[in-house]
Write a protein that holds these residues in place. Sequence first.
Motif, mmCIF file in Angstrom:
data_model
loop_
_atom_site.group_PDB
_atom_site.id
_atom_site.type_symbol
_atom_site.label_atom_id
_atom_site.label_comp_id
_atom_site.label_asym_id
_atom_site.label_seq_id
_atom_site.Cartn_x
_atom_site.Cartn_y
_atom_site.Cartn_z
ATOM 1 N N ASP A 28 1.092 -1.681 0.448
ATOM 2 C CA ASP A 28 -0.196 -0.304 0.020
ATOM 3 C C ASP A 28 1.190 1.296 0.318
ATOM 4 O O ASP A 28 0.187 1.926 -0.038
ATOM 5 C CB ASP A 28 -0.697 0.358 1.424
ATOM 6 C CG ASP A 28 -0.221 0.052 2.704
ATOM 7 O OD1 ASP A 28 0.805 -0.283 2.666
ATOM 8 O OD2 ASP A 28 -0.614 0.450 3.638
ATOM 9 N N GLN A 75 -0.670 14.745 0.664
ATOM 10 C CA GLN A 75 -2.080 14.453 0.382
ATOM 11 C C GLN A 75 -2.920 14.426 -0.791
ATOM 12 O O GLN A 75 -3.614 13.832 -1.866
ATOM 13 C CB GLN A 75 -2.913 15.062 1.321
ATOM 14 C CG GLN A 75 -4.278 14.979 1.166
ATOM 15 C CD GLN A 75 -4.852 13.264 1.518
ATOM 16 O OE1 GLN A 75 -4.348 12.434 2.849
ATOM 17 N NE2 GLN A 75 -5.398 12.945 1.250
ATOM 18 N N ALA A 83 -1.192 11.683 -3.052
ATOM 19 C CA ALA A 83 -2.383 10.367 -3.137
ATOM 20 C C ALA A 83 -3.804 10.444 -3.940
ATOM 21 O O ALA A 83 -3.642 9.501 -4.406
ATOM 22 C CB ALA A 83 -2.030 10.482 -1.532
ATOM 23 N N ASP A 84 -4.413 11.693 -3.495
ATOM 24 C CA ASP A 84 -5.432 11.532 -4.216
ATOM 25 C C ASP A 84 -5.178 11.176 -5.955
ATOM 26 O O ASP A 84 -5.964 10.886 -6.137
ATOM 27 C CB ASP A 84 -6.237 13.021 -3.646
ATOM 28 C CG ASP A 84 -6.693 13.151 -2.315
ATOM 29 O OD1 ASP A 84 -6.492 12.032 -1.865
ATOM 30 O OD2 ASP A 84 -6.912 14.403 -1.391
ATOM 31 N N ARG A 144 -4.541 7.737 -6.395
ATOM 32 C CA ARG A 144 -5.991 7.021 -6.011
ATOM 33 C C ARG A 144 -6.806 7.202 -7.016
ATOM 34 O O ARG A 144 -7.130 6.440 -7.584
ATOM 35 C CB ARG A 144 -6.788 7.663 -4.594
ATOM 36 C CG ARG A 144 -6.136 6.777 -3.698
ATOM 37 C CD ARG A 144 -6.905 6.709 -2.170
ATOM 38 N NE ARG A 144 -6.299 6.817 -1.241
ATOM 39 C CZ ARG A 144 -5.295 8.269 -0.746
ATOM 40 N NH1 ARG A 144 -5.129 9.183 -0.524
ATOM 41 N NH2 ARG A 144 -4.415 8.124 0.740
ATOM 42 N N GLU A 163 -6.203 7.212 -10.341
ATOM 43 C CA GLU A 163 -5.284 6.354 -10.981
ATOM 44 C C GLU A 163 -5.424 4.561 -10.804
ATOM 45 O O GLU A 163 -5.040 4.492 -11.194
ATOM 46 C CB GLU A 163 -4.103 6.587 -11.471
ATOM 47 C CG GLU A 163 -3.272 7.924 -12.006
ATOM 48 C CD GLU A 163 -4.186 8.309 -13.105
ATOM 49 O OE1 GLU A 163 -4.102 7.409 -14.376
ATOM 50 O OE2 GLU A 163 -4.709 9.227 -13.901
ATOM 51 N N GLY A 164 -6.193 4.769 -9.835
ATOM 52 C CA GLY A 164 -6.422 3.205 -9.193
ATOM 53 C C GLY A 164 -5.739 2.462 -8.376
ATOM 54 O O GLY A 164 -5.569 1.403 -8.021
ATOM 55 N N VAL A 165 -4.487 3.321 -8.095
ATOM 56 C CA VAL A 165 -3.601 3.058 -6.869
ATOM 57 C C VAL A 165 -4.407 3.129 -5.189
ATOM 58 O O VAL A 165 -4.809 3.927 -5.075
ATOM 59 C CB VAL A 165 -2.075 3.676 -6.256
ATOM 60 C CG1 VAL A 165 -1.091 3.456 -6.783
ATOM 61 C CG2 VAL A 165 -1.437 3.732 -8.884
ATOM 62 N N ASP A 166 -3.996 2.590 -4.871
ATOM 63 C CA ASP A 166 -4.102 2.034 -3.260
ATOM 64 C C ASP A 166 -2.924 2.517 -2.567
ATOM 65 O O ASP A 166 -2.211 1.664 -2.699
ATOM 66 C CB ASP A 166 -4.847 0.450 -2.987
ATOM 67 C CG ASP A 166 -5.086 0.202 -1.012
ATOM 68 O OD1 ASP A 166 -5.632 1.297 -0.985
ATOM 69 O OD2 ASP A 166 -4.917 -0.764 -1.219
ATOM 70 N N CYS A 167 -3.169 3.761 -2.159
ATOM 71 C CA CYS A 167 -1.761 4.222 -1.559
ATOM 72 C C CYS A 167 -2.056 4.293 -0.185
ATOM 73 O O CYS A 167 -3.036 5.807 -0.019
ATOM 74 C CB CYS A 167 -0.840 4.782 -2.441
ATOM 75 S SG CYS A 167 -1.860 6.809 -2.866
ATOM 76 N N ALA A 168 -1.057 4.204 1.176
ATOM 77 C CA ALA A 168 -1.911 4.515 2.190
ATOM 78 C C ALA A 168 -0.841 5.767 2.324
ATOM 79 O O ALA A 168 -0.405 5.843 3.540
ATOM 80 C CB ALA A 168 -1.772 3.277 2.792
#
Length: 110
Positions: free
Chosen positions: A62, A82, A85-86, A89, A91-96
């Motif tokens: 992640d 942030q 990360a948005d 996301r 683009e379909g990436v699950d990044c925590a």
Amino acid sequence: MTQSDGNERKQADKLSELISARGATTSRILARASRLQQLSEAVQAMQAPWAAALRVGNIRDDAVVLFADNAAAATRAKLESQRIADCLRAEGVDCARLIFQVRPARHARG
């Protein structure tokens, strides 16, 4: 068919399987490199001067590893994590988590 012909056929089949397996590995590597390039382009397209100095280097579970051309870009990107990360996301990436590393880009020598 002689025994020799049978052995040659088995060897040819094994060779064909090996080539196919290596082709699949190469295809996966190229697909991953293409995906990282696509994500890098999405980050660089953000309306910010520091975004052009970022590249997506890897995705681990992640976490997304971002390479910055210089420390100033890395520092600014951390402040805007942030927003980055948005973008990822979207683009379909699950990044925590985002991991920033300073790695100057290699430029072609002329």
